[in-house]
Write a protein that holds these residues in place. Structure first.
Motif, PDB file in Angstrom:
ATOM      1  N   ILE A  69      22.451  37.654  -1.724  1.00 40.73           N
ATOM      2  CA  ILE A  69      22.493  37.592  -0.260  1.00 40.73           C
ATOM      3  C   ILE A  69      21.425  38.482   0.361  1.00 40.73           C
ATOM      4  N   GLU A  70      21.260  39.692  -0.193  1.00 42.29           N
ATOM      5  CA  GLU A  70      20.252  40.623   0.335  1.00 42.29           C
ATOM      6  C   GLU A  70      18.859  40.007   0.263  1.00 42.29           C
ATOM      7  N   ARG A  71      18.521  39.396  -0.884  1.00 45.92           N
ATOM      8  CA  ARG A  71      17.191  38.796  -1.040  1.00 45.92           C
ATOM      9  C   ARG A  71      16.993  37.641  -0.055  1.00 45.92           C
ATOM     10  N   ARG A 118      14.221  37.189   3.039  1.00 46.09           N
ATOM     11  CA  ARG A 118      13.269  36.080   3.137  1.00 46.09           C
ATOM     12  C   ARG A 118      13.453  35.313   4.447  1.00 46.09           C
ATOM     13  N   ILE A 119      14.742  35.127   4.853  1.00 47.81           N
ATOM     14  CA  ILE A 119      15.010  34.402   6.110  1.00 47.81           C
ATOM     15  C   ILE A 119      14.442  35.175   7.298  1.00 47.81           C
ATOM     16  N   THR A 147      11.914  32.875   9.358  1.00 47.89           N
ATOM     17  CA  THR A 147      12.463  32.259  10.582  1.00 47.89           C
ATOM     18  C   THR A 147      12.335  33.141  11.816  1.00 47.89           C
ATOM     19  N   ARG A 148      12.112  34.442  11.636  1.00 47.15           N
ATOM     20  CA  ARG A 148      12.025  35.397  12.753  1.00 47.15           C
ATOM     21  C   ARG A 148      13.330  35.553  13.521  1.00 47.15           C
ATOM     22  N   PHE A 206      15.737  27.619   6.289  1.00 42.51           N
ATOM     23  CA  PHE A 206      14.766  28.338   5.473  1.00 42.51           C
ATOM     24  C   PHE A 206      14.233  27.453   4.345  1.00 42.51           C
ATOM     25  N   GLU A 207      15.131  26.737   3.679  1.00 42.76           N
ATOM     26  CA  GLU A 207      14.711  25.869   2.571  1.00 42.76           C
ATOM     27  C   GLU A 207      13.784  24.761   3.071  1.00 42.76           C
TER      28      GLU A 207
END
Length: 516
Positions: free
Chosen positions: A431-433, A437-438, A442-443, A506-507
């Motif tokens: 979840i942390e990773r 990345r999100i 995505t900002r 994100f994907e």
């Protein structure tokens, strides 16, 4: 040895337990929705022919097509006796197998018999070499020879039975004289020949009348089939708790084996029959991986898709003399228990047994012989190989129906059958990773993590610093919501502003970025 059969019959399920000296050695379960089809004869329609496999798939009116190998198309009429396990294995070993593409074409009708139940994703195994079992004989319409069970070892008795059968046999069909025919009188053998001949005529007639795919002959029910195949002179008694089945059994035995009628008992006790015979607790233990033995040793039984592995351990048993003697005693006990567990759990296919390493070659041979001795009681065909260089005993065992484990249980919805789920620490790091990345891609600044209550609690209590650091680094507002509908390995990351599933978003962006 005292052998008993105990039958618990209900509208939803029939359970048949076989005891030896009061110990449960076999358990057969048939549910109302899983009626057995082994022994049934069908007029099937060829749905596909696979020359590369030397096999054809036959539609017999079930969900999955049956599998018919070229070696099961005809009968080997060599005058060979019935194998020690009562099966027909080995008769086809040295004969020419026809090219299935020259024998069958798509759309052909063919009379077939089920030899193995559908298991997992596989359809039923079929044969065109039909065999019809009676009380004392097995008839195979495509053959001509007479065989005698190898378990009848008295030469005079073998000759006597062959002569009687030759006198009364019909004009067609091969016959195997079963072990139950030992000392049988001429009239009883004659009646069995007549019964099987009439049955064959009925199958032929109906096979011409029905439209494929169709059932032509249904084998007798589970209870009667076991009485026919198992309930013999060496069985002390049979106890059953259902009055209708009791009456049906008495009628069958009266007609085919009147000498056994006095051994059938109708159970009238207040306790459930399996509790009375202390069978119910043993059934619960058949689902355990660990099987404890006398003196403190234990087995670990691990069934997999490819094989069943059995590991032997000394456990709490330390012995009184030297280490080799302790190991020998544990392995000897394990050999007996392995043979019992294979019968009880009804495992089939390849089985690998890891006995505790022994230095003495004589001790290795003793353990191997002990295993083979106790496997002789097994009705399923089996083959055992000598101890390998790695100290393993490899064997194969006939698979006719799904194992008891697969009948009594379903795959865990959490681990989907692996026996494992990811740890909370692994899930938290994942979840942390993903949040990291999100946040970059995505900002988004306001996020909600939705997770199973167990995982949500772990995040809040064990990893607060980890997520506070994330919030500080990316200027995020981050909260956690528990959702009991989610799997322990499943989570969502939602935008608090738009309600969008940010993992999916994100994907999507990651895929489009990859294409650029």
């Amino acid at each position: 040895m005292k052998k008993e059969m105990v039958i618990n019959s209900s509208p939803h399920e029939i359970r048949i337990a076989m005891l030896e000296d009061g110990e449960l050695v076999e358990l057969i379960v048939e549910g109302a929705d899983s009626k057995r089809i082994v022994g049934n004869v069908y007029l099937g329609k060829v749905s596909s022919v696979k020359p590369g496999l030397q096999a054809a798939f036959i539609d017999i009116g079930m969900e999955r097509a049956g599998f018919l190998h070229a070696s099961d198309l005809d009968h080997d009429d060599s005058d060979e006796d019935e194998g020690s396990s009562g099966g027909r294995g080995g008769r086809r070993r040295h004969r020419q197998i026809p090219d299935i593409g020259n024998v069958l074409k798509v759309g052909d009708n063919i009379l077939v018999q089920v030899t193995k139940e559908p298991i997992s994703s596989k359809g039923p195994r079929l044969t065109a070499d039909i065999s019809l079992p009676g009380r004392y004989l097995v008839m195979m319409p495509k053959g001509r020879h007479i065989g005698v069970s190898r378990k009848i070892d008295d030469r005079r008795e073998r000759v006597r039975l062959k002569q009687l059968l030759q006198k009364h046999r019909s004009d067609e069909g091969a016959f195997i004289i079963r072990t139950a025919a030992t000392t049988v009188k001429e009239d009883a053998l004659k009646a069995d020949v007549r019964y099987l001949s009439d049955l064959l005529n009925m199958i032929k007639t109906k096979g011409k009348e029905v439209v494929a795919p169709a059932l032509v002959h249904e084998d007798v029910g589970l209870v009667v089939a076991l009485i026919r195949d198992i309930f013999k002179e060496d069985t002390a008694r049979l106890v059953i708790d259902d009055k209708e089945d009791y009456d049906r059994l008495c009628t069958y035995v009266k007609n085919f084996a009147p000498e056994l009628k006095n051994r059938i008992e109708y159970y009238k006790g207040d306790l459930p029959i399996f509790d009375q015979f202390e069978i119910e607790p043993e059934i619960k233990r058949t689902l355990d991986k660990r099987v404890w033995m006398k003196k403190g040793g234990y087995l670990i039984i691990e069934p997999t898709e490819a094989l069943v592995s059995i590991d032997v351990n000394t456990g709490r048993f330390t012995g009184r003399h030297n280490q080799e003697e302790t190991i020998l005693q544990t392995n000897m006990l394990a050999a007996r228990e392995v043979a019992r567990q294979l019968r009880l759990r009804d495992f089939g296919g390849i089985i690998v047994i890891d006995f505790i390493d022994m230095e003495n070659e004589g001790n290795k041979k003793r353990v191997f012989n002990e295993l083979r001795h106790h496997l002789k009681r097994d009705r399923a065909r089996h083959k055992v190989f000598q101890v390998s260089g790695l100290g393993l005993v490899e064997m194969s065992r006939q698979r006719v129906r799904p194992s008891l484990l697969s009948q009594l249980s379903d795959d865990c919805p959490y681990c989907t059958g692996t026996g494992k789920v990811l740890s909370m620490e692994t899930m938290s790091n994942r979840i942390e990773r993903l949040v990291h990345r999100i946040a970059i891609v995505t900002r988004e600044k306001r996020l909600q993590i939705q997770a199973n209550p167990v995982l949500a609690l772990y995040l809040l209590e064990s990893r607060p610093e980890q997520f506070r650091e994330l919030c500080k680094t990316f200027d995020l507002e981050l909260n956690v919501l528990d959702d009991p509908t989610l799997h322990v390995e499943e989570f969502r990351i939602i935008s608090l502003g738009s309600g969008v599933d940010l993992i999916a978003e994100f994907e999507k962006k990651a895929r489009s970025g990859g294409r650029r």
